[in-house]
Design a protein around this motif. Structure first.
Motif, PDB file in Angstrom:
ATOM      1  N   ARG A 171      54.278 -30.523  98.894  1.00 20.61           N
ATOM      2  CA  ARG A 171      53.637 -30.969  99.969  1.00 20.61           C
ATOM      3  C   ARG A 171      53.128 -32.283  99.824  1.00 20.61           C
ATOM      4  O   ARG A 171      52.179 -32.131  98.295  1.00 20.61           O
ATOM      5  CB  ARG A 171      52.403 -29.382  99.637  1.00 20.61           C
ATOM      6  N   TYR A 172      52.890 -32.628 101.092  1.00 17.43           N
ATOM      7  CA  TYR A 172      51.872 -33.475 100.916  1.00 17.43           C
ATOM      8  C   TYR A 172      51.048 -33.695 100.806  1.00 17.43           C
ATOM      9  O   TYR A 172      50.683 -32.368 102.516  1.00 17.43           O
ATOM     10  CB  TYR A 172      53.402 -34.596 101.939  1.00 17.43           C
ATOM     11  N   ARG A 173      49.978 -33.826 101.038  1.00 16.07           N
ATOM     12  CA  ARG A 173      48.650 -34.614 101.292  1.00 16.07           C
ATOM     13  C   ARG A 173      47.838 -35.759 101.953  1.00 16.07           C
ATOM     14  O   ARG A 173      48.540 -37.242 100.984  1.00 16.07           O
ATOM     15  CB  ARG A 173      47.082 -33.639 101.055  1.00 16.07           C
ATOM     16  N   GLN A 174      47.555 -36.403 103.307  1.00 12.06           N
ATOM     17  CA  GLN A 174      46.830 -37.523 102.932  1.00 12.06           C
ATOM     18  C   GLN A 174      45.581 -37.989 103.127  1.00 12.06           C
ATOM     19  O   GLN A 174      44.550 -36.858 102.596  1.00 12.06           O
ATOM     20  CB  GLN A 174      47.135 -37.378 104.926  1.00 12.06           C
ATOM     21  N   GLU A 175      45.503 -39.513 102.190  1.00  8.85           N
ATOM     22  CA  GLU A 175      44.269 -39.375 101.677  1.00  8.85           C
ATOM     23  C   GLU A 175      43.557 -40.583 102.415  1.00  8.85           C
ATOM     24  O   GLU A 175      43.854 -40.880 103.605  1.00  8.85           O
ATOM     25  CB  GLU A 175      44.675 -40.653 100.489  1.00  8.85           C
ATOM     26  N   ASN A 176      42.443 -40.572 102.180  1.00 12.24           N
ATOM     27  CA  ASN A 176      41.528 -40.990 103.428  1.00 12.24           C
ATOM     28  C   ASN A 176      41.578 -42.398 103.415  1.00 12.24           C
ATOM     29  O   ASN A 176      41.575 -42.560 104.881  1.00 12.24           O
ATOM     30  CB  ASN A 176      39.838 -40.941 102.988  1.00 12.24           C
ATOM     31  N   HIS A 177      42.467 -42.973 102.566  1.00  7.01           N
ATOM     32  CA  HIS A 177      43.063 -44.270 103.328  1.00  7.01           C
ATOM     33  C   HIS A 177      44.505 -44.358 103.704  1.00  7.01           C
ATOM     34  O   HIS A 177      44.717 -45.730 104.116  1.00  7.01           O
ATOM     35  CB  HIS A 177      43.391 -45.043 101.611  1.00  7.01           C
ATOM     36  N   GLY A 178      44.796 -43.143 103.408  1.00  3.30           N
ATOM     37  CA  GLY A 178      45.849 -43.062 105.409  1.00  3.30           C
ATOM     38  C   GLY A 178      46.906 -42.956 104.178  1.00  3.30           C
ATOM     39  O   GLY A 178      48.542 -42.567 104.621  1.00  3.30           O
ATOM     40  N   GLY A 179      47.125 -43.585 103.064  1.00  2.00           N
ATOM     41  CA  GLY A 179      48.536 -43.070 102.781  1.00  2.00           C
ATOM     42  C   GLY A 179      48.863 -41.276 102.023  1.00  2.00           C
ATOM     43  O   GLY A 179      47.513 -40.728 101.868  1.00  2.00           O
TER      44      GLY A 179
END
Ligand SMILES: Cc1cc2nc3c(=O)[nH]c(=O)nc-3n(C[C@H](O)[C@H](O)[C@H](O)COP(=O)(O)O)c2cc1C
Length: 217
Positions: free
Chosen positions: A201-209
Motif C-alpha cells: 500500500r502506497y500513501r501520499q505524504e503531506n509534502h506530496g511524496g
C-alpha cells in the motif's frame, strides 16, 4: 445442486501466478500501476481497462459500477460520463471516489482512493468528439439511468441526437465530463496459490511524496 454447494465448488485464485516482490518497487505508485496495466493488456486480458468506480450518495450509501479507464497522468486516473447521471451527481455532492481493478488471470487487484476532479472543458470536449457517433448521440441525450418507459422513446431520442450531430459534427454535450481520481492511497495485491498474498500500500505524504508499506494478506 444448491447454489451454496455450487459456489463452494468453484475455484478462486488457483494460479499459477508470477511472484510479486513487494520490496523492490518504484517510489511512485503510478509507474507500478502502468506496469501492471500493460501486463494485463499485453497478456490479452479482455477489457483490461475496465474498473469499478465507487462513490457515495447523499445518504452516505456507497454506489459502484464498472467504467472504462481513459488515461492515467499527473492529474490521476481518468474516466468519462455525463454529469447528470447518478454518479455525476454523487461526485458533484461528494467529490471522493475509489477505483478497483481486477485482472483475474494474473491474480492481481489494484485499489485506489482519493478526491475527484473534473477536467477542463477542452479535455471534456475532445473526449466527447473522439467518441463514435452512437455514443455521442447517447451522451447528448444525457438520460443515463433515468427510467425508460419504452424502446420507442429511446429510438426516437437517439435518432434526433444523431440528426443533430449529422447537421453539425462539432456539436458537443455541455454535460459530458472527464473526471480524474487523484489517489492518496493505492494498494497492489498479488494473489498467491498458497494464500500468502503479497500486498503493498502506497500513501501520499503531506509534502506530496509517497510512502509504501506491506500489508498482511
Ligand atoms: C465494461 C463496462 C464499461 C462501461 N463503461 C462506462 C463508461 O466508460 N462510462 C459510463 O458512464 N458508463 C459505463 N458503463 C456503464 C456503467 O457501469 C453504469 O451502468 C452507468 O454509467 C450508469 O451508472 P450510474 O447510474 O451510477 O451513474 C460501463 C459498463 C460496463 C459493464
Amino acid at each position: 445442486m444448491a447454489l451454496k454447494e455450487r459456489l463452494r465448488g468453484l475455484k478462486s485464485l488457483a494460479g499459477p501466478f508470477a511472484p510479486f516482490d513487494a520490496t523492490a518497487t518504484p517510489d511512485d505508485p503510478r509507474g507500478l500501476f502502468e506496469t501492471w496495466l500493460c501486463d494485463a493488456i499485453d497478456g490479452g486480458i479482455p477489457e483490461a481497462h475496465a474498473m469499478t468506480l465507487s462513490t457515495v450518495d447523499e445518504q452516505g450509501y456507497p454506489d459502484a459500477r464498472v467504467l472504462i479507464l481513459k488515461n492515467v497522468d499527473a492529474d490521476g486516473w481518468h474516466f468519462a460520463s455525463t454529469k447528470l447521471s447518478p454518479k455525476g451527481r454523487q461526485i458533484a455532492a461528494q467529490p471522493r471516489a475509489a477505483l478497483t481493478f481486477y485482472w483475474q488471470p494474473l491474480g492481481r487487484q489494484v485499489r485506489l482512493r482519493g478526491p475527484v476532479i473534473e477536467m477542463s472543458r477542452e479535455i471534456c470536449e475532445a473526449d466527447f468528439l473522439a467518441r463514435p457517433i452512437g455514443s455521442r448521440a447517447g451522451a447528448l441525450l444525457a438520460r443515463q439511468s433515468d427510467v425508460l418507459v419504452s424502446d420507442a422513446a429511446l429510438d426516437a431520442g437517439l435518432a434526433e441526437q444523431r440528426r443533430r450531430i449529422e447537421a453539425d459534427p462539432s456539436t458537443v454535450s455541455p454535460t459530458w465530463a472527464v473526471y480524474a481520481v487523484k489517489p492518496n492511497e493505492v494498494e497492489f495485491w498479488q494473489a498467491d496459490e498458497e494464500r500468502r498474498h503479497a500486498r503493498l500500500r502506497y500513501r501520499q505524504e503531506n509534502h506530496g511524496g509517497w510512502t509504501s508499506e506491506r500489508l498482511w494478506p
